[in-house]
Scaffold this active site. Structure first.
Site, PDB file in Angstrom:
ATOM      1  CB  SER A 141      -0.850   0.004   1.277  1.00 25.68           C
ATOM      2  OG  SER A 141      -1.441   1.271   1.486  1.00 25.68           O
ATOM      3  CE1 TYR A 154      -4.197  -2.187   5.058  1.00 25.80           C
ATOM      4  CE2 TYR A 154      -3.075  -0.100   4.649  1.00 25.80           C
ATOM      5  CZ  TYR A 154      -3.772  -1.210   4.172  1.00 25.80           C
ATOM      6  OH  TYR A 154      -4.034  -1.325   2.830  1.00 25.80           O
TER       7      TYR A 154
HETATM    8  P1  NAD Z   1     -11.345  -6.335   0.132  1.00 27.70           P
HETATM    9  O1  NAD Z   1     -11.862  -6.268   1.516  1.00 27.70           O
HETATM   10  O2  NAD Z   1     -12.213  -5.978  -1.023  1.00 27.70           O
HETATM   11  O3  NAD Z   1     -10.739  -7.805  -0.167  1.00 27.70           O
HETATM   12  C1  NAD Z   1      -9.948  -8.463   0.757  1.00 27.70           C
HETATM   13  C2  NAD Z   1      -9.845  -9.916   0.364  1.00 27.70           C
HETATM   14  O4  NAD Z   1      -9.068 -10.580   1.351  1.00 27.70           O
HETATM   15  C3  NAD Z   1     -11.190 -10.625   0.306  1.00 27.70           C
HETATM   16  O5  NAD Z   1     -11.190 -11.597  -0.713  1.00 27.70           O
HETATM   17  C4  NAD Z   1     -11.268 -11.290   1.690  1.00 27.70           C
HETATM   18  O6  NAD Z   1     -12.111 -12.426   1.725  1.00 27.70           O
HETATM   19  C5  NAD Z   1      -9.813 -11.668   1.855  1.00 27.70           C
HETATM   20  N1  NAD Z   1      -9.455 -11.926   3.245  1.00 27.70           N
HETATM   21  C6  NAD Z   1      -9.581 -11.123   4.318  1.00 27.70           C
HETATM   22  N2  NAD Z   1      -9.158 -11.769   5.420  1.00 27.70           N
HETATM   23  C7  NAD Z   1      -8.753 -12.986   5.021  1.00 27.70           C
HETATM   24  C8  NAD Z   1      -8.225 -14.118   5.697  1.00 27.70           C
HETATM   25  N3  NAD Z   1      -8.023 -14.122   7.023  1.00 27.70           N
HETATM   26  N4  NAD Z   1      -7.936 -15.207   4.968  1.00 27.70           N
HETATM   27  C9  NAD Z   1      -8.161 -15.243   3.636  1.00 27.70           C
HETATM   28  N5  NAD Z   1      -8.643 -14.210   2.951  1.00 27.70           N
HETATM   29  C10 NAD Z   1      -8.945 -13.097   3.639  1.00 27.70           C
HETATM   30  O7  NAD Z   1     -10.026  -5.426   0.166  1.00 27.70           O
HETATM   31  P2  NAD Z   1      -9.132  -4.764  -0.986  1.00 27.70           P
HETATM   32  O8  NAD Z   1      -9.297  -3.300  -0.845  1.00 27.70           O
HETATM   33  O9  NAD Z   1      -9.355  -5.420  -2.281  1.00 27.70           O
HETATM   34  O10 NAD Z   1      -7.685  -5.103  -0.418  1.00 27.70           O
HETATM   35  C11 NAD Z   1      -6.826  -6.050  -1.001  1.00 27.70           C
HETATM   36  C12 NAD Z   1      -5.397  -5.707  -0.618  1.00 27.70           C
HETATM   37  O11 NAD Z   1      -5.064  -4.434  -1.144  1.00 27.70           O
HETATM   38  C13 NAD Z   1      -5.155  -5.623   0.892  1.00 27.70           C
HETATM   39  O12 NAD Z   1      -3.907  -6.175   1.206  1.00 27.70           O
HETATM   40  C14 NAD Z   1      -5.163  -4.130   1.147  1.00 27.70           C
HETATM   41  O13 NAD Z   1      -4.425  -3.798   2.276  1.00 27.70           O
HETATM   42  C15 NAD Z   1      -4.525  -3.623  -0.114  1.00 27.70           C
HETATM   43  N6  NAD Z   1      -4.775  -2.223  -0.415  1.00 27.70           N
HETATM   44  C16 NAD Z   1      -6.040  -1.754  -0.585  1.00 27.70           C
HETATM   45  C17 NAD Z   1      -6.238  -0.412  -0.877  1.00 27.70           C
HETATM   46  C18 NAD Z   1      -7.596   0.178  -1.106  1.00 27.70           C
HETATM   47  O14 NAD Z   1      -7.701   1.404  -1.198  1.00 27.70           O
HETATM   48  N7  NAD Z   1      -8.652  -0.610  -1.214  1.00 27.70           N
HETATM   49  C19 NAD Z   1      -5.145   0.446  -0.977  1.00 27.70           C
HETATM   50  C20 NAD Z   1      -3.870  -0.073  -0.785  1.00 27.70           C
HETATM   51  C21 NAD Z   1      -3.702  -1.400  -0.513  1.00 27.70           C
END
Ligand code: NAD
Length: 259
Positions: A141, A154
């Site tokens: 991130s 985080y």
């Molecule tokens: P999201 O909540 O849409 O998806 C998260 C996914 O992880 C889902 O499929 C969920 O089922 C899975 N998950 C959560 N806990 C789990 C566990 N214990 N075991 C197995 N699977 C698990 O979130 P997202 O926004 O798509 O985030 C995905 C990644 O991107 C994360 O690592 C997040 O930190 C990172 N990220 C997101 C953003 C943003 O703005 N959305 C920005 C930077 C980084």
């Protein structure tokens, strides 16, 4: 480009991970997908991926549990021989001042956002090295590069993931395996929608105003990054053109980190 290769994407039943799984399947990779969701969601994703002409295998490993992770890697390797592309994407967020940060949430964020990647990498790397080809992509991130208030776990986990990326890149530098991190800014997924909803409630804003306030605070483009754009960056990192991109923490953040 990835025909005959196998990609494992953690946390790919939603958001960014699903975007990455779709992009890799579109390039011909068989996909092992993972994450939470009910049976009909999982069946729908499997069907959609297979429509791209590839094999799709679901494993429901809880990424906070090392034994589940071992089982998932074993299942992927026994189905497809080895994992060629490993995308560590599963992640959760918790927002609270440090004095009020629940210890159990700290442990969960560190386990899922950081330790899970240690486990998948240590387990998948031997076969990648033996094949002298592999791509490890860690979805960190912009919070792997800079901090924000109330995100102690985080920010610590994502900085740790960028550090882990660099170590693995060095340890694999003379092989055909590369390891890089991607550092997205705001992407409109359920993880961020929750933060928008909490902000709307806290500040008495409409959903639209809360969304604009969230972007305005950090992301100069005032536009969300999309899962499709991140999927395309992952595909590039899998290409031959990216063979010497090693240990990068590649921001894709509408200008957030440039400030
Ligand atoms: P999201 O909540 O849409 O998806 C998260 C996914 O992880 C889902 O499929 C969920 O089922 C899975 N998950 C959560 N806990 C789990 C566990 N214990 N075991 C197995 N699977 C698990 O979130 P997202 O926004 O798509 O985030 C995905 C990644 O991107 C994360 O690592 C997040 O930190 C990172 N990220 C997101 C953003 C943003 O703005 N959305 C920005 C930077 C980084």
């Amino acid at each position: 480009m990835l025909k005959g290769k196998t990609a494992l994407v953690t946390g790919s039943t939603s958001g960014i991970g699903l975007g990455i799984a779709r992009a890799l399947a579109a390039e011909g990779a068989n996909v092992v997908f993972n994450g939470f969701g009910d049976a009909s969601l999982i069946a729908g994703i499997a069907r959609e991926l297979r429509e791209r002409g590839v094999q799709a295998l679901y494993h429901g490993a809880d990424m906070s549990k090392p034994a589940d992770i071992e089982d998932m890697i074993r299942a992927a390797e026994s189905a497809f021989g080895r994992i060629d592309v490993l995308v560590n994407n599963a992640g959760i967020q918790h927002v609270a001042p440090i004095e009020e940060f629940p210890v159990e949430r700290w442990d969960a964020v560190l386990a899922i956002n950081l330790s899970a990647a240690f486990h998948t990498i240590r387990l998948a790397l031997p076969k990648m090295k033996a094949a002298n080809w592999g791509r490890i992509i860690n979805v960190a991130s912009v919070h792997g590069l800079v901090a924000s208030v109330h995100k102690a776990a985080y920010v610590a986990a994502k900085h740790g993931l960028v550090g882990l990326t660099k170590v693995v890149a060095l340890e694999t530098a003379q092989t055909g395996v590369t390891c890089n991190a991607i550092c997205p800014g705001w992407v409109l997924t359920p993880l961020v929608q929750k933060q928008i909803d909490e902000r709307a409630a806290r500040e008495g804003l409409s959903a639209d105003a809360a969304r604009r306030a969230l972007l305005g605070e950090k992301q100069p483009s005032l536009s969300f990054v999309t899962p499709q754009q991140i999927g395309a960056l992952v595909v590039f990192l899998c290409s031959e053109a990216a063979a010497q991109v090693r240990g990068a923490a590649w921001n894709i953040d509408g200008g957030w980190y440039a400030q």
